[in-house]
Design an enzyme around this catalytic site. Structure first.
Site, PDB file in Angstrom:
ATOM      1  N   HIS A  93     -67.768 -28.297  -1.758  1.00  0.00           N
ATOM      2  CA  HIS A  93     -69.533 -28.015  -2.065  1.00  0.00           C
ATOM      3  C   HIS A  93     -70.297 -29.257  -2.392  1.00  0.00           C
ATOM      4  CE1 HIS A  93     -73.056 -26.341  -3.250  1.00  0.00           C
ATOM      5  NE2 HIS A  93     -72.491 -26.349  -4.685  1.00  0.00           N
ATOM      6  N   HIS A  95     -74.290 -31.520  -3.137  1.00  0.00           N
ATOM      7  CA  HIS A  95     -75.393 -31.180  -2.810  1.00  0.00           C
ATOM      8  C   HIS A  95     -76.301 -32.350  -2.033  1.00  0.00           C
ATOM      9  CE1 HIS A  95     -75.168 -28.997  -6.517  1.00  0.00           C
ATOM     10  NE2 HIS A  95     -75.118 -28.420  -6.134  1.00  0.00           N
ATOM     11  N   TYR A 120     -68.226 -34.601  17.594  1.00  0.00           N
ATOM     12  CA  TYR A 120     -67.507 -34.574  16.413  1.00  0.00           C
ATOM     13  C   TYR A 120     -67.580 -33.160  15.055  1.00  0.00           C
ATOM     14  CZ  TYR A 120     -63.912 -37.778  17.395  1.00  0.00           C
ATOM     15  OH  TYR A 120     -62.395 -38.107  17.962  1.00  0.00           O
TER      16      TYR A 120
END
Length: 230
Positions: A93, A95, A120
């Protein structure tokens, strides 16, 4: 992979992501399943660029902290992904700038956040869902993840960032990078009427690589050979 090696790999990939500006400050988190059914996860308020293998949080299969520092506040999010995607062995995860920017655009389809720009993207990230905004650490995000029923390996949290699962830590990292680069391409080409992969080209990738596009034909809706003029 041994737990010691897995800890080292989390630190190595975390530093790589941080040094390339893909998740600033103390943002972002990484988790990976261990052979005993538990998982390792990066601590809360820890920079991915400066992780200590010995301080990475170790949780049992129920999410109880066994050792290491206090884990990231995003434990509900990671738990929901593992609960609904049985093949997932790691979650990243971030930002990352372009993926976050993508979530703020009005034309984004929550069932297929990106069109089929490159092979891709489909091969690594599959298709990407967009979820509404939730406060970081809000347990409600887990319900939203569970609502996807494990159909997506890559998810964008509005105004927040990507969450990507993989069958290995390396696969999750590579898929996250591919998602970020595809979001960047989309922003560069927005309103320029680019050529997307055609439905036939998408179907060829699906057949050749055994891809699963979770939202049925929504990727094909985009794949008309042209942009949508966003």
């Amino acid at each position: 992979m041994s737990e010691t090696r897995l800890r080292e790999e989390i630190c190595r990939f975390g530093r790589s992501l941080f040094e390339r500006g893909l998740t600033p400050g103390s943002s972002g988190n990484i988790s990976a399943r261990t052979e005993d059914g538990g998982w390792l996860v990066t601590p809360t308020n820890a920079s991915l660029g400066f992780l200590d293998p010995a301080r990475i949080s170790k949780l049992d299969a129920t999410g109880r902290l066994l050792s290491g520092d206090k884990p990231t506040k995003e434990i509900p999010l990671h738990t929901a992904v593992y609960d609904t995607r049985g093949a997932a062995k790691a979650i990243v995860h971030l930002h990352s700038t372009h993926a976050v920017a993508l979530t703020m655009l009005p034309e984004i389809d929550p069932r297929a956040a990106l069109p089929p720009l490159t092979p891709y993207y489909l091969m690594k990230a599959g298709q990407t869902a967009l979820l509404p905004y939730y406060r970081p650490g809000d347990p409600a995000v887990a319900d939203a993840i569970r609502g996807l029923a494990g159909r997506y390996a890559s998810v964008l949290l509005a105004n927040h960032g990507p969450v990507v699962a993989g069958e290995s830590l390396e696969a999750a990292v590579f898929a996250t990078e591919e998602l970020e680069e595809t979001a960047r391409l989309y922003l560069l080409l927005r309103n320029l009427n680019p050529r997307y992969l055609s439905p036939a080209q998408v179907q060829d990738l699906v057949a050749h690589f055994g891809l699963e596009l979770p939202a049925g034909n929504h990727a094909h809706d985009h794949a008309d050979g042209h942009g949508h003029g966003g």
